[in-house]
Design an enzyme around this catalytic site. Structure first.
Site, PDB file in Angstrom:
ATOM      1  N   GLU A 193     -22.647  -4.641  12.009  1.00 29.44           N
ATOM      2  CA  GLU A 193     -23.388  -3.394  11.845  1.00 29.44           C
ATOM      3  C   GLU A 193     -23.407  -2.945  10.388  1.00 29.44           C
ATOM      4  O   GLU A 193     -22.479  -3.215   9.630  1.00 29.44           O
ATOM      5  CB  GLU A 193     -22.732  -2.268  12.670  1.00 29.44           C
ATOM      6  CG  GLU A 193     -22.700  -2.511  14.141  1.00 29.44           C
ATOM      7  CD  GLU A 193     -21.714  -3.600  14.558  1.00 29.44           C
ATOM      8  OE1 GLU A 193     -20.659  -3.728  13.912  1.00 29.44           O
ATOM      9  OE2 GLU A 193     -22.021  -4.321  15.522  1.00 29.44           O
ATOM     10  N   ASN A 235     -11.022  -6.150  12.681  1.00 32.04           N
ATOM     11  CA  ASN A 235     -11.393  -5.532  11.402  1.00 32.04           C
ATOM     12  C   ASN A 235     -11.807  -4.091  11.663  1.00 32.04           C
ATOM     13  O   ASN A 235     -12.232  -3.754  12.756  1.00 32.04           O
ATOM     14  CB  ASN A 235     -12.575  -6.278  10.765  1.00 32.04           C
ATOM     15  CG  ASN A 235     -13.779  -6.339  11.693  1.00 32.04           C
ATOM     16  OD1 ASN A 235     -13.806  -7.134  12.634  1.00 32.04           O
ATOM     17  ND2 ASN A 235     -14.762  -5.499  11.444  1.00 32.04           N
TER      18      ASN A 235
HETATM   19  I1  8IG Z   1     -14.229 -10.084  15.071  1.00 36.27           I
HETATM   20  O1  8IG Z   1     -17.221  -5.333  13.183  1.00 36.27           O
HETATM   21  C1  8IG Z   1     -15.738  -8.777  15.096  1.00 36.27           C
HETATM   22  N1  8IG Z   1     -16.747  -8.879  15.944  1.00 36.27           N
HETATM   23  N2  8IG Z   1     -20.508  -6.109  16.317  1.00 36.27           N
HETATM   24  N3  8IG Z   1     -18.846  -5.711  14.729  1.00 36.27           N
HETATM   25  C2  8IG Z   1     -19.353  -6.459  15.748  1.00 36.27           C
HETATM   26  N4  8IG Z   1     -18.732  -7.525  16.217  1.00 36.27           N
HETATM   27  C3  8IG Z   1     -17.570  -7.865  15.658  1.00 36.27           C
HETATM   28  C4  8IG Z   1     -16.996  -7.150  14.609  1.00 36.27           C
HETATM   29  C5  8IG Z   1     -17.672  -6.006  14.113  1.00 36.27           C
HETATM   30  N5  8IG Z   1     -15.844  -7.746  14.264  1.00 36.27           N
END
Ligand code: 8IG
Length: 278
Positions: A193, A235
């Site tokens: 995003e 994260n």
């Molecule tokens: I690992 O910050 C992981 N998968 N959409 N956003 C989205 N999917 C993810 C993210 C993230 N981190």
């Protein structure tokens, strides 16, 4: 209705074929629990119990080779203490692979056809709550399906109240009383995003963002399964941390958390198995 296991075009028939293929290949007539291993969670399999069966996913109808890494996931069946059988889905087709929503929920439907009453979904995702350091497991309490797609079609009005079964969430919290709960928002990906989109997710009521799980939970609900969902915050979502996260730090946080995650997931599955009638 087709007799040929490899030519079913109806996705529900294809799942029946897959369950039948698993029965013939394993000699096991039904399973009790299925678990999908998302990124960060794979260590749990070794702690479940005795492995009864293992096969490359693409040897079973409807399971596909991931297009990117070419690495074929594995389907395994374990017997846990007490006798319950657990199907471990080591392969997940993501929605962003473009194979359609039916391909992404095929493992879920196969588990249901193979007799499972409970599905445990795990994933790695972004977190919006700053207290959730990379490596934190979070229970999924509810979700927002932001893909614009659905595994459920036609005049099938599936109730999503308590889609993440409260009884199962209580079991998980007994295993680890420090677990927080969150609302998971599934984006279609494969992009992360933008900060504005993460802000939108927050305004809409989400605090976990990822690219799986919601569509799978919906298909599970349609199939009558009880669902438990665990996210691993890998994260902080874009724009939440003032400094962009260092990739090595994220990888290291995941590695450091792996033993705890494996134990949490395995202990929870054992606790669920204890309360599941065979
Ligand atoms: I690992 O910050 C992981 N998968 N959409 N956003 C989205 N999917 C993810 C993210 C993230 N981190």
């Amino acid at each position: 209705m087709t007799e040929n296991a490899h030519t079913a075009t109806d996705p529900y028939e294809l799942a029946k074929d897959a369950a039948q293929a698993l029965r013939s290949a394993s000699g096991i007539d039904r399973i009790d629990i299925a678990v999908t291993l998302g990124s960060g969670w794979s260590g749990a399999a070794e702690l479940l119990g005795t492995e009864l069966f293992s096969a490359p996913a693409d040897s079973i109808p409807g399971f596909q080779k991931p297009q990117v890494d070419g690495h074929v996931g594995t389907l395994r069946i374990f017997e846990v203490e007490g006798g319950a059988r657990v199907l471990v889905l080591g392969a997940r087709t993501h929605y962003y692979e473009g194979k359609g929503v039916n391909a992404t929920v095929h493992g879920v439907r196969t588990a249901a056809e193979f007799g499972a009453s409970t599905l445990v979904l795990t994933n790695g995702c972004g977190g919006l709550n700053e207290q959730w350091r990379p490596g934190s497991p979070v229970l999924i309490a509810d979700h927002i399906n932001f893909t614009g797609d659905s595994p459920i079609t036609g005049a099938t009005f599936v109730d999503q109240t308590d889609i993440y079964t409260p009884r199962l969430r209580e079991i998980a919290k007994k295993v680890d009383s420090s677990l927080d709960e969150g609302v998971y928002m599934q984006f279609r990906g494969p992009f992360y995003e933008s900060p504005a989109e993460v802000h939108m997710a927050r305004v809409l009521g989400a605090n976990l963002v990822g690219m799986s799980t919601a569509l799978e939970a919906m298909a599970a609900r349609e199939a009558g399964l009880d669902v438990l969902g665990f996210s691993l915050v890998t994260n902080l979502a874009a724009g939440i941390s003032p400094t962009p996260l260092n990739h090595e730090e994220v990888v290291e946080a995941g590695r450091a958390a792996a033993p705890r995650l494996a134990k949490l997931l395995s202990d929870t599955i054992h606790a669920i198995a204890k309360e599941t009638d065979r």
